[in-house]
Write a protein that holds these residues in place. Structure first.
Motif, PDB file in Angstrom:
ATOM      1  N   PRO A   1      62.237 -20.041  30.909  1.00 26.75           N
ATOM      2  CA  PRO A   1      62.259 -21.508  30.945  1.00 26.75           C
ATOM      3  C   PRO A   1      60.920 -22.158  31.268  1.00 26.75           C
ATOM      4  O   PRO A   1      60.740 -23.344  30.991  1.00 26.75           O
ATOM      5  N   VAL A   2      59.971 -21.426  31.854  1.00 21.48           N
ATOM      6  CA  VAL A   2      58.735 -22.064  32.351  1.00 21.48           C
ATOM      7  C   VAL A   2      57.452 -21.356  31.894  1.00 21.48           C
ATOM      8  O   VAL A   2      56.524 -21.993  31.400  1.00 21.48           O
ATOM      9  N   ASN A   3      57.399 -20.034  32.064  1.00 22.24           N
ATOM     10  CA  ASN A   3      56.133 -19.329  31.817  1.00 22.24           C
ATOM     11  C   ASN A   3      55.958 -18.915  30.355  1.00 22.24           C
ATOM     12  O   ASN A   3      55.680 -17.760  30.036  1.00 22.24           O
TER      13      ASN A   3
ATOM     14  N   CYS B   1      47.405 -25.335  28.763  1.00 19.66           N
ATOM     15  CA  CYS B   1      47.427 -23.865  28.764  1.00 19.66           C
ATOM     16  C   CYS B   1      48.198 -23.351  27.546  1.00 19.66           C
ATOM     17  O   CYS B   1      47.780 -22.391  26.899  1.00 19.66           O
ATOM     18  N   LEU B   2      49.314 -24.015  27.228  1.00 24.05           N
ATOM     19  CA  LEU B   2      50.095 -23.603  26.048  1.00 24.05           C
ATOM     20  C   LEU B   2      49.262 -23.728  24.771  1.00 24.05           C
ATOM     21  O   LEU B   2      49.263 -22.816  23.922  1.00 24.05           O
ATOM     22  N   ILE B   3      48.550 -24.837  24.644  1.00 22.90           N
ATOM     23  CA  ILE B   3      47.729 -25.056  23.443  1.00 22.90           C
ATOM     24  C   ILE B   3      46.676 -23.955  23.310  1.00 22.90           C
ATOM     25  O   ILE B   3      46.482 -23.369  22.233  1.00 22.90           O
TER      26      ILE B   3
ATOM     27  N   SER C   1      46.431 -20.977  20.412  1.00 23.13           N
ATOM     28  CA  SER C   1      45.225 -20.863  19.584  1.00 23.13           C
ATOM     29  C   SER C   1      44.715 -19.429  19.462  1.00 23.13           C
ATOM     30  O   SER C   1      43.963 -19.123  18.551  1.00 23.13           O
ATOM     31  N   ARG C   2      45.081 -18.555  20.415  1.00 19.56           N
ATOM     32  CA  ARG C   2      44.552 -17.184  20.350  1.00 19.56           C
ATOM     33  C   ARG C   2      45.595 -16.174  19.867  1.00 19.56           C
ATOM     34  O   ARG C   2      45.325 -14.962  19.887  1.00 19.56           O
TER      35      ARG C   2
END
Lengths: 173, 173, 173
Positions: free
Chosen positions: C64-66, C105-107, C111-112
Protein backbone atom coordinates in the motif's frame (compact mmCIF):
# COMPACT_ATOMS: atom_id res chain seq x y z
CA UNK A 1 -10.71 37.59 -36.65
CA UNK A 2 -8.31 36.59 -33.92
CA UNK A 3 -8.46 33.03 -32.69
CA UNK A 4 -10.53 32.13 -29.64
CA UNK A 5 -9.17 29.04 -27.85
CA UNK A 6 -11.04 27.21 -25.08
CA UNK A 7 -8.97 25.00 -22.78
CA UNK A 8 -11.10 22.79 -20.56
CA UNK A 9 -10.40 19.91 -18.16
CA UNK A 10 -10.60 18.83 -14.54
CA UNK A 11 -9.01 20.42 -11.49
CA UNK A 12 -5.19 20.22 -11.63
CA UNK A 13 -5.28 18.68 -15.08
CA UNK A 14 -2.67 21.09 -16.44
CA UNK A 15 -5.16 23.40 -18.20
CA UNK A 16 -3.48 26.63 -17.14
CA UNK A 17 0.02 25.54 -18.16
CA UNK A 18 -1.23 24.46 -21.55
CA UNK A 19 -3.16 27.72 -21.98
CA UNK A 20 -0.06 29.70 -21.03
CA UNK A 21 2.00 27.85 -23.62
CA UNK A 22 -0.61 28.60 -26.29
CA UNK A 23 -0.71 32.27 -25.26
CA UNK A 24 3.09 32.61 -25.47
CA UNK A 25 2.98 31.51 -29.12
CA UNK A 26 1.16 34.71 -30.15
CA UNK A 27 2.99 37.99 -30.75
CA UNK A 28 2.28 41.18 -28.77
CA UNK A 29 1.82 42.02 -25.11
CA UNK A 30 0.77 38.95 -23.09
CA UNK A 31 -2.11 39.83 -20.81
CA UNK A 32 -3.17 37.57 -17.97
CA UNK A 33 -6.79 38.17 -16.89
CA UNK A 34 -7.17 36.69 -13.42
CA UNK A 35 -10.79 36.24 -12.37
CA UNK A 36 -10.14 34.92 -8.86
CA UNK A 37 -11.25 37.00 -5.90
CA UNK A 38 -8.72 37.79 -3.22
CA UNK A 39 -10.40 36.87 0.06
CA UNK A 40 -7.38 36.70 2.34
CA UNK A 41 -3.60 36.97 2.64
CA UNK A 42 -3.14 33.30 1.76
CA UNK A 43 -4.88 33.82 -1.57
CA UNK A 44 -2.93 37.05 -2.13
CA UNK A 45 0.33 35.12 -1.62
CA UNK A 46 -0.82 32.37 -3.96
CA UNK A 47 -1.69 34.84 -6.72
CA UNK A 48 1.61 36.66 -6.27
CA UNK A 49 3.42 33.33 -6.57
CA UNK A 50 1.54 32.56 -9.79
CA UNK A 51 2.51 35.96 -11.20
CA UNK A 52 6.15 35.28 -10.30
CA UNK A 53 5.92 31.76 -11.84
CA UNK A 54 4.78 33.13 -15.20
CA UNK A 55 7.88 35.30 -15.21
CA UNK A 56 8.49 38.56 -17.00
CA UNK A 57 6.63 39.46 -20.14
CA UNK A 58 3.11 39.27 -18.73
CA UNK A 59 0.74 42.05 -17.72
CA UNK A 60 -1.64 40.83 -14.99
CA UNK A 61 -5.12 42.32 -14.69
CA UNK A 62 -7.36 41.13 -11.86
CA UNK A 63 -11.06 41.35 -12.71
CA UNK A 64 -13.50 38.99 -11.01
CA UNK A 65 -16.71 40.17 -12.73
CA UNK A 66 -16.42 42.68 -15.58
CA UNK A 67 -14.56 40.37 -17.91
CA UNK A 68 -16.21 41.57 -21.17
CA UNK A 69 -15.24 45.19 -20.46
CA UNK A 70 -11.60 44.25 -19.84
CA UNK A 71 -11.49 42.19 -23.04
CA UNK A 72 -12.69 45.19 -25.05
CA UNK A 73 -10.27 47.53 -23.26
CA UNK A 74 -7.25 45.30 -23.92
CA UNK A 75 -8.10 44.34 -27.50
CA UNK A 76 -5.35 45.19 -29.97
CA UNK A 77 -2.52 44.90 -27.46
CA UNK A 78 -1.86 41.16 -27.68
CA UNK A 79 -3.14 37.74 -26.58
CA UNK A 80 -5.30 37.61 -23.46
CA UNK A 81 -5.29 34.54 -21.20
CA UNK A 82 -8.53 34.32 -19.17
CA UNK A 83 -7.92 32.16 -16.06
CA UNK A 84 -10.61 31.13 -15.54
CA UNK A 85 -14.24 31.10 -16.65
CA UNK A 86 -15.18 28.87 -13.73
CA UNK A 87 -14.18 31.45 -11.13
CA UNK A 88 -15.81 34.22 -13.17
CA UNK A 89 -19.11 32.32 -13.33
CA UNK A 90 -18.83 31.40 -9.68
CA UNK A 91 -18.32 35.08 -8.75
CA UNK A 92 -21.43 36.07 -10.73
CA UNK A 93 -23.56 33.40 -9.09
CA UNK A 94 -22.28 34.00 -5.55
CA UNK A 95 -23.09 37.71 -6.02
CA UNK A 96 -26.64 36.70 -6.95
CA UNK A 97 -26.29 38.29 -10.38
CA UNK A 98 -28.21 37.07 -13.40
CA UNK A 99 -25.42 35.09 -15.04
CA UNK A 100 -27.21 34.34 -18.34
CA UNK A 101 -27.15 37.89 -19.77
CA UNK A 102 -23.57 38.21 -18.51
CA UNK A 103 -22.62 35.02 -20.33
CA UNK A 104 -24.41 36.21 -23.46
CA UNK A 105 -22.48 39.50 -23.24
CA UNK A 106 -19.22 37.55 -22.92
CA UNK A 107 -19.99 35.55 -26.07
CA UNK A 108 -20.76 38.71 -28.04
CA UNK A 109 -17.63 40.38 -26.73
CA UNK A 110 -15.46 37.41 -27.66
CA UNK A 111 -16.96 37.38 -31.16
CA UNK A 112 -15.67 40.89 -31.91
CA UNK A 113 -12.11 40.60 -30.54
CA UNK A 114 -9.25 41.26 -32.96
CA UNK A 115 -6.50 39.94 -30.64
CA UNK A 116 -6.43 36.30 -29.50
CA UNK A 117 -8.24 35.13 -26.38
CA UNK A 118 -7.32 31.88 -24.65
CA UNK A 119 -9.90 30.85 -22.05
CA UNK A 120 -9.42 28.29 -19.28
CA UNK A 121 -12.54 26.56 -17.98
CA UNK A 122 -13.36 23.55 -15.81
CA UNK A 123 -15.26 20.34 -16.39
CA UNK A 124 -17.47 20.05 -13.29
CA UNK A 125 -20.27 17.75 -14.46
CA UNK A 126 -18.65 14.30 -14.42
CA UNK A 127 -19.25 13.44 -10.78
CA UNK A 128 -22.35 12.31 -8.92
CA UNK A 129 -25.25 14.83 -8.87
CA UNK A 130 -24.43 17.25 -6.01
CA UNK A 131 -26.88 17.33 -3.08
CA UNK A 132 -26.46 21.10 -2.78
CA UNK A 133 -28.91 23.05 -4.99
CA UNK A 134 -26.48 25.90 -5.73
CA UNK A 135 -23.85 23.36 -6.76
CA UNK A 136 -26.35 21.74 -9.15
CA UNK A 137 -27.25 25.14 -10.61
CA UNK A 138 -23.57 25.96 -10.95
CA UNK A 139 -22.67 22.79 -12.82
CA UNK A 140 -25.59 23.33 -15.20
CA UNK A 141 -24.49 26.92 -15.83
CA UNK A 142 -20.84 25.89 -16.30
CA UNK A 143 -21.76 23.18 -18.79
CA UNK A 144 -23.96 25.59 -20.72
CA UNK A 145 -21.23 28.28 -20.75
CA UNK A 146 -18.57 25.82 -21.97
CA UNK A 147 -20.86 24.77 -24.82
CA UNK A 148 -21.59 28.37 -25.82
CA UNK A 149 -17.92 29.37 -25.81
CA UNK A 150 -17.04 26.21 -27.74
CA UNK A 151 -19.48 27.17 -30.52
CA UNK A 152 -17.62 30.41 -31.26
CA UNK A 153 -14.13 29.04 -30.46
CA UNK A 154 -11.70 28.20 -33.23
CA UNK A 155 -10.11 25.52 -31.10
CA UNK A 156 -11.18 23.55 -28.03
CA UNK A 157 -8.79 21.38 -26.04
CA UNK A 158 -9.75 18.92 -23.33
CA UNK A 159 -6.72 18.44 -21.07
CA UNK A 160 -6.08 15.10 -19.34
CA UNK A 161 -2.99 14.60 -17.16
CA UNK A 162 -1.42 17.69 -18.73
CA UNK A 163 -1.99 16.42 -22.27
CA UNK A 164 -4.38 18.28 -24.60
CA UNK A 165 -6.93 16.35 -26.65
CA UNK A 166 -8.02 18.48 -29.59
CA UNK A 167 -11.83 18.37 -29.69
CA UNK A 168 -12.29 21.26 -32.12
CA UNK A 169 -9.95 22.80 -34.67
CA UNK A 170 -7.02 21.51 -36.70
CA UNK A 171 -4.94 18.64 -35.26
CA UNK A 172 -2.00 19.92 -33.19
CA UNK A 173 1.55 18.80 -33.91
CA UNK B 1 -28.36 -4.96 -37.75
CA UNK B 2 -29.29 -1.39 -37.03
CA UNK B 3 -26.63 0.79 -35.48
CA UNK B 4 -26.46 1.25 -31.70
CA UNK B 5 -24.89 4.59 -30.75
CA UNK B 6 -23.86 5.50 -27.20
CA UNK B 7 -23.46 9.20 -26.41
CA UNK B 8 -21.80 9.83 -23.07
CA UNK B 9 -20.46 12.91 -21.27
CA UNK B 10 -20.91 15.08 -18.21
CA UNK B 11 -23.99 17.01 -17.10
CA UNK B 12 -24.89 19.78 -19.56
CA UNK B 13 -22.13 18.72 -21.92
CA UNK B 14 -24.42 18.79 -24.95
CA UNK B 15 -25.01 15.03 -25.06
CA UNK B 16 -28.74 15.23 -25.78
CA UNK B 17 -28.40 17.77 -28.60
CA UNK B 18 -25.74 15.67 -30.25
CA UNK B 19 -27.84 12.53 -29.83
CA UNK B 20 -30.85 14.31 -31.34
CA UNK B 21 -28.80 15.37 -34.36
CA UNK B 22 -27.61 11.78 -34.86
CA UNK B 23 -31.19 10.48 -34.56
CA UNK B 24 -32.51 12.97 -37.14
CA UNK B 25 -30.08 11.59 -39.71
CA UNK B 26 -31.90 8.23 -39.80
CA UNK B 27 -35.06 7.69 -41.88
CA UNK B 28 -38.40 6.70 -40.36
CA UNK B 29 -40.46 7.80 -37.40
CA UNK B 30 -38.31 9.50 -34.76
CA UNK B 31 -39.14 8.15 -31.33
CA UNK B 32 -37.99 9.87 -28.15
CA UNK B 33 -37.88 7.52 -25.16
CA UNK B 34 -37.89 9.69 -22.05
CA UNK B 35 -36.85 7.81 -18.91
CA UNK B 36 -37.31 10.67 -16.45
CA UNK B 37 -39.95 10.38 -13.76
CA UNK B 38 -42.46 13.18 -13.41
CA UNK B 39 -42.49 14.05 -9.70
CA UNK B 40 -44.10 17.48 -9.81
CA UNK B 41 -45.53 20.26 -11.99
CA UNK B 42 -42.10 21.86 -12.42
CA UNK B 43 -40.76 18.67 -13.97
CA UNK B 44 -43.91 18.29 -16.08
CA UNK B 45 -43.37 21.83 -17.43
CA UNK B 46 -39.71 21.09 -18.12
CA UNK B 47 -40.53 17.91 -20.05
CA UNK B 48 -43.26 19.69 -22.04
CA UNK B 49 -40.74 22.39 -22.93
CA UNK B 50 -38.26 19.75 -24.10
CA UNK B 51 -40.96 18.17 -26.28
CA UNK B 52 -41.75 21.59 -27.78
CA UNK B 53 -38.02 22.29 -28.32
CA UNK B 54 -37.55 19.13 -30.37
CA UNK B 55 -40.35 20.34 -32.64
CA UNK B 56 -42.64 18.34 -34.87
CA UNK B 57 -41.63 14.99 -36.23
CA UNK B 58 -41.00 13.23 -32.92
CA UNK B 59 -43.12 10.71 -31.06
CA UNK B 60 -42.46 10.95 -27.30
CA UNK B 61 -42.87 7.88 -25.10
CA UNK B 62 -42.30 8.24 -21.36
CA UNK B 63 -41.09 5.02 -19.74
CA UNK B 64 -38.99 5.21 -16.55
CA UNK B 65 -38.41 1.48 -16.03
CA UNK B 66 -39.56 -0.93 -18.77
CA UNK B 67 -37.15 0.33 -21.38
CA UNK B 68 -36.42 -3.06 -23.02
CA UNK B 69 -40.14 -3.70 -23.61
CA UNK B 70 -40.61 -0.31 -25.28
CA UNK B 71 -37.58 -0.89 -27.50
CA UNK B 72 -39.03 -4.17 -28.72
CA UNK B 73 -42.49 -2.62 -29.22
CA UNK B 74 -41.16 0.28 -31.29
CA UNK B 75 -38.65 -1.68 -33.36
CA UNK B 76 -39.20 -1.32 -37.10
CA UNK B 77 -40.79 2.12 -36.91
CA UNK B 78 -37.62 4.27 -36.93
CA UNK B 79 -34.72 5.50 -34.80
CA UNK B 80 -35.22 5.57 -31.04
CA UNK B 81 -33.46 8.15 -28.88
CA UNK B 82 -33.14 6.94 -25.27
CA UNK B 83 -32.68 9.96 -22.95
CA UNK B 84 -31.20 8.77 -20.72
CA UNK B 85 -29.67 5.58 -19.28
CA UNK B 86 -28.62 7.43 -16.14
CA UNK B 87 -32.21 8.24 -15.14
CA UNK B 88 -33.32 4.73 -16.08
CA UNK B 89 -30.63 3.16 -13.87
CA UNK B 90 -31.39 5.63 -11.11
CA UNK B 91 -35.11 4.72 -11.25
CA UNK B 92 -34.27 1.02 -10.96
CA UNK B 93 -31.98 1.57 -7.99
CA UNK B 94 -34.30 3.98 -6.17
CA UNK B 95 -37.10 1.42 -6.56
CA UNK B 96 -34.83 -1.14 -4.90
CA UNK B 97 -34.93 -3.38 -7.96
CA UNK B 98 -32.13 -5.71 -8.90
CA UNK B 99 -30.52 -3.60 -11.63
CA UNK B 100 -28.06 -6.20 -12.91
CA UNK B 101 -30.60 -8.54 -14.57
CA UNK B 102 -32.42 -5.45 -15.89
CA UNK B 103 -29.18 -4.18 -17.43
CA UNK B 104 -28.45 -7.62 -18.86
CA UNK B 105 -31.97 -7.68 -20.38
CA UNK B 106 -31.35 -4.23 -21.90
CA UNK B 107 -28.12 -5.41 -23.54
CA UNK B 108 -29.86 -8.47 -25.01
CA UNK B 109 -32.76 -6.33 -26.23
CA UNK B 110 -30.41 -3.82 -27.87
CA UNK B 111 -28.57 -6.65 -29.62
CA UNK B 112 -31.70 -7.76 -31.48
CA UNK B 113 -33.02 -4.34 -32.64
CA UNK B 114 -33.45 -3.78 -36.37
CA UNK B 115 -34.04 -0.01 -36.13
CA UNK B 116 -31.33 2.32 -34.79
CA UNK B 117 -31.04 3.13 -31.09
CA UNK B 118 -29.17 6.20 -29.87
CA UNK B 119 -28.56 6.13 -26.11
CA UNK B 120 -27.59 9.07 -23.92
CA UNK B 121 -25.68 8.30 -20.72
CA UNK B 122 -23.70 10.22 -18.11
CA UNK B 123 -20.13 10.08 -16.91
CA UNK B 124 -20.47 10.17 -13.11
CA UNK B 125 -17.19 8.64 -11.92
CA UNK B 126 -14.68 11.46 -12.39
CA UNK B 127 -15.22 13.29 -9.11
CA UNK B 128 -14.07 12.51 -5.60
CA UNK B 129 -15.43 9.24 -4.10
CA UNK B 130 -18.90 10.13 -2.75
CA UNK B 131 -19.43 9.78 1.00
CA UNK B 132 -22.97 8.45 0.44
CA UNK B 133 -23.06 4.65 0.00
CA UNK B 134 -25.94 4.69 -2.50
CA UNK B 135 -24.09 7.29 -4.58
CA UNK B 136 -21.01 5.03 -4.61
CA UNK B 137 -23.12 2.04 -5.65
CA UNK B 138 -24.77 4.15 -8.34
CA UNK B 139 -21.53 5.34 -9.89
CA UNK B 140 -20.20 1.78 -9.94
CA UNK B 141 -23.39 0.55 -11.64
CA UNK B 142 -23.38 3.45 -14.13
CA UNK B 143 -19.76 2.83 -15.08
CA UNK B 144 -20.43 -0.87 -15.53
CA UNK B 145 -23.55 -0.21 -17.64
CA UNK B 146 -21.71 2.26 -19.88
CA UNK B 147 -18.99 -0.33 -20.49
CA UNK B 148 -21.51 -3.04 -21.31
CA UNK B 149 -23.45 -0.88 -23.75
CA UNK B 150 -20.18 0.29 -25.33
CA UNK B 151 -19.19 -3.33 -26.06
CA UNK B 152 -22.25 -3.88 -28.26
CA UNK B 153 -22.41 -0.30 -29.63
CA UNK B 154 -21.29 0.45 -33.17
CA UNK B 155 -20.27 3.94 -32.14
CA UNK B 156 -19.46 5.63 -28.85
CA UNK B 157 -19.06 9.38 -28.51
CA UNK B 158 -17.73 11.23 -25.47
CA UNK B 159 -19.10 14.77 -25.59
CA UNK B 160 -17.07 17.69 -24.18
CA UNK B 161 -18.42 21.26 -24.37
CA UNK B 162 -20.94 20.14 -26.99
CA UNK B 163 -18.25 18.55 -29.16
CA UNK B 164 -18.23 14.77 -29.73
CA UNK B 165 -15.00 12.82 -29.42
CA UNK B 166 -15.33 9.53 -31.29
CA UNK B 167 -14.11 6.78 -28.96
CA UNK B 168 -15.51 3.86 -30.95
CA UNK B 169 -16.53 3.55 -34.58
CA UNK B 170 -15.44 5.23 -37.82
CA UNK B 171 -14.12 8.82 -37.60
CA UNK B 172 -16.90 11.39 -38.04
CA UNK B 173 -16.67 14.14 -40.66
CA UNK C 1 14.23 1.88 -21.44
CA UNK C 2 11.09 -0.14 -20.81
CA UNK C 3 7.81 1.53 -21.60
CA UNK C 4 5.85 3.33 -18.90
CA UNK C 5 2.10 3.36 -19.63
CA UNK C 6 -0.41 5.47 -17.66
CA UNK C 7 -4.05 4.38 -17.85
CA UNK C 8 -6.42 6.97 -16.41
CA UNK C 9 -10.21 7.39 -16.32
CA UNK C 10 -13.20 7.56 -14.01
CA UNK C 11 -14.41 4.99 -11.50
CA UNK C 12 -15.59 1.76 -13.22
CA UNK C 13 -14.51 3.09 -16.60
CA UNK C 14 -12.69 -0.13 -17.49
CA UNK C 15 -9.19 1.18 -16.68
CA UNK C 16 -8.00 -1.97 -14.90
CA UNK C 17 -9.19 -4.35 -17.63
CA UNK C 18 -7.48 -2.25 -20.28
CA UNK C 19 -4.30 -2.06 -18.19
CA UNK C 20 -4.36 -5.85 -17.71
CA UNK C 21 -4.67 -6.39 -21.45
CA UNK C 22 -1.70 -4.09 -22.08
CA UNK C 23 0.34 -5.90 -19.41
CA UNK C 24 -0.40 -9.33 -20.91
CA UNK C 25 1.13 -8.20 -24.21
CA UNK C 26 4.62 -7.99 -22.66
CA UNK C 27 6.84 -11.07 -22.20
CA UNK C 28 8.06 -12.23 -18.81
CA UNK C 29 6.53 -12.75 -15.40
CA UNK C 30 3.38 -10.67 -14.98
CA UNK C 31 3.41 -8.91 -11.63
CA UNK C 32 0.31 -7.30 -10.16
CA UNK C 33 1.13 -4.61 -7.60
CA UNK C 34 -2.01 -4.07 -5.52
CA UNK C 35 -1.92 -0.86 -3.50
CA UNK C 36 -5.26 -1.31 -1.73
CA UNK C 37 -5.31 -1.74 2.03
CA UNK C 38 -7.15 -4.70 3.45
CA UNK C 39 -9.39 -3.27 6.17
CA UNK C 40 -11.84 -6.11 6.63
CA UNK C 41 -12.95 -9.56 5.45
CA UNK C 42 -15.17 -8.09 2.74
CA UNK C 43 -12.18 -6.37 1.17
CA UNK C 44 -10.08 -9.53 1.59
CA UNK C 45 -12.76 -11.49 -0.30
CA UNK C 46 -12.92 -8.85 -3.02
CA UNK C 47 -9.15 -8.90 -3.52
CA UNK C 48 -9.10 -12.70 -3.58
CA UNK C 49 -11.84 -12.65 -6.23
CA UNK C 50 -9.81 -10.19 -8.31
CA UNK C 51 -6.78 -12.45 -8.06
CA UNK C 52 -8.89 -15.41 -9.20
CA UNK C 53 -10.40 -13.33 -12.04
CA UNK C 54 -6.97 -12.52 -13.46
CA UNK C 55 -6.30 -16.22 -13.62
CA UNK C 56 -3.00 -18.04 -13.60
CA UNK C 57 0.17 -16.42 -14.80
CA UNK C 58 0.19 -13.48 -12.40
CA UNK C 59 2.24 -12.87 -9.29
CA UNK C 60 0.36 -10.64 -6.87
CA UNK C 61 2.25 -8.35 -4.49
CA UNK C 62 0.29 -6.23 -2.02
CA UNK C 63 2.06 -3.01 -1.08
CA UNK C 64 0.00 0.00 0.00
CA UNK C 65 2.87 2.48 0.57
CA UNK C 66 6.39 1.42 -0.45
CA UNK C 67 5.64 1.23 -4.15
CA UNK C 68 9.03 2.55 -5.39
CA UNK C 69 10.91 -0.11 -3.41
CA UNK C 70 8.78 -2.91 -4.86
CA UNK C 71 9.27 -1.58 -8.38
CA UNK C 72 13.05 -1.67 -7.95
CA UNK C 73 12.92 -5.15 -6.37
CA UNK C 74 10.82 -6.61 -9.21
CA UNK C 75 12.63 -4.92 -12.09
CA UNK C 76 13.96 -7.34 -14.68
CA UNK C 77 11.37 -10.04 -14.00
CA UNK C 78 8.59 -8.79 -16.32
CA UNK C 79 5.83 -6.21 -16.69
CA UNK C 80 4.39 -4.70 -13.49
CA UNK C 81 0.77 -3.58 -13.31
CA UNK C 82 0.27 -0.96 -10.57
CA UNK C 83 -3.40 -0.89 -9.51
CA UNK C 84 -3.68 1.86 -8.56
CA UNK C 85 -1.94 5.20 -7.98
CA UNK C 86 -5.11 6.65 -6.49
CA UNK C 87 -5.16 4.19 -3.59
CA UNK C 88 -1.42 4.59 -3.11
CA UNK C 89 -1.72 8.39 -2.87
CA UNK C 90 -4.75 8.04 -0.65
CA UNK C 91 -2.83 5.71 1.70
CA UNK C 92 0.03 8.23 1.93
CA UNK C 93 -2.30 11.12 2.70
CA UNK C 94 -4.45 9.21 5.20
CA UNK C 95 -1.24 8.21 7.02
CA UNK C 96 -0.36 11.90 7.24
CA UNK C 97 2.85 11.34 5.25
CA UNK C 98 4.43 13.99 3.11
CA UNK C 99 3.20 12.79 -0.27
CA UNK C 100 5.26 15.15 -2.44
CA UNK C 101 8.69 13.60 -1.79
CA UNK C 102 7.07 10.16 -2.09
CA UNK C 103 5.63 11.12 -5.48
CA UNK C 104 8.99 12.56 -6.54
CA UNK C 105 10.66 9.30 -5.49
CA UNK C 106 8.12 7.33 -7.53
CA UNK C 107 8.85 9.40 -10.64
CA UNK C 108 12.61 8.85 -10.25
CA UNK C 109 12.08 5.14 -9.67
CA UNK C 110 9.88 4.81 -12.76
CA UNK C 111 12.48 6.60 -14.84
CA UNK C 112 15.13 3.93 -14.15
CA UNK C 113 12.99 0.79 -14.69
CA UNK C 114 14.14 -1.67 -17.34
CA UNK C 115 10.94 -3.77 -17.33
CA UNK C 116 7.59 -2.26 -18.33
CA UNK C 117 5.32 -0.57 -15.81
CA UNK C 118 1.61 -0.06 -16.48
CA UNK C 119 -0.01 2.31 -13.98
CA UNK C 120 -3.74 2.72 -13.33
CA UNK C 121 -4.89 6.06 -11.96
CA UNK C 122 -8.18 7.91 -11.48
CA UNK C 123 -9.58 11.16 -12.77
CA UNK C 124 -11.08 12.77 -9.67
CA UNK C 125 -11.20 16.47 -10.59
CA UNK C 126 -14.19 16.70 -12.94
CA UNK C 127 -16.92 17.10 -10.35
CA UNK C 128 -18.01 20.06 -8.25
CA UNK C 129 -15.35 21.38 -5.80
CA UNK C 130 -15.64 19.13 -2.72
CA UNK C 131 -16.70 20.80 0.54
CA UNK C 132 -14.30 18.61 2.51
CA UNK C 133 -10.78 20.13 2.77
CA UNK C 134 -8.97 16.77 2.67
CA UNK C 135 -10.94 15.82 -0.46
CA UNK C 136 -9.86 19.10 -2.10
CA UNK C 137 -6.24 18.48 -1.14
CA UNK C 138 -6.50 14.93 -2.46
CA UNK C 139 -7.89 15.92 -5.85
CA UNK C 140 -5.15 18.53 -6.22
CA UNK C 141 -2.50 15.97 -5.34
CA UNK C 142 -4.01 13.35 -7.68
CA UNK C 143 -4.14 15.80 -10.58
CA UNK C 144 -0.56 16.83 -9.97
CA UNK C 145 0.62 13.19 -9.73
CA UNK C 146 -1.17 12.22 -12.95
CA UNK C 147 0.53 15.11 -14.75
CA UNK C 148 3.96 14.17 -13.42
CA UNK C 149 3.62 10.51 -14.38
CA UNK C 150 2.28 11.53 -17.81
CA UNK C 151 5.44 13.59 -18.46
CA UNK C 152 7.69 10.53 -18.15
CA UNK C 153 5.18 8.04 -19.62
CA UNK C 154 5.62 6.70 -23.14
CA UNK C 155 1.87 6.30 -23.49
CA UNK C 156 -1.15 7.74 -21.72
CA UNK C 157 -4.66 6.41 -22.24
CA UNK C 158 -7.87 8.03 -21.00
CA UNK C 159 -10.50 5.30 -20.75
CA UNK C 160 -14.20 6.09 -21.35
CA UNK C 161 -16.82 3.34 -21.17
CA UNK C 162 -14.07 0.72 -21.45
CA UNK C 163 -12.59 2.33 -24.56
CA UNK C 164 -9.10 3.85 -24.47
CA UNK C 165 -8.48 7.27 -25.97
CA UNK C 166 -4.76 7.64 -26.73
CA UNK C 167 -3.67 11.01 -25.33
CA UNK C 168 0.08 10.37 -25.55
CA UNK C 169 2.09 7.99 -27.66
CA UNK C 170 1.60 6.34 -31.05
CA UNK C 171 -2.00 5.67 -32.22
CA UNK C 172 -3.25 2.23 -31.18
CA UNK C 173 -4.66 -0.21 -33.73
Amino acid sequence: MAPIILVTGGARSGKSSHAEARTRAFPGERIYLATSRVYDDEMRDRIDRHIADRGAGWTTIEEPVNLPAVLDQTDGRGPRLVDCLTLWLSNLMLDGRDWEPAAQCLIETLSRQTSPVILVSNEVGMGIVPENALARAFRDAQGWLNQRVAVIADEVQFVVAGLPLQVKGPPQL
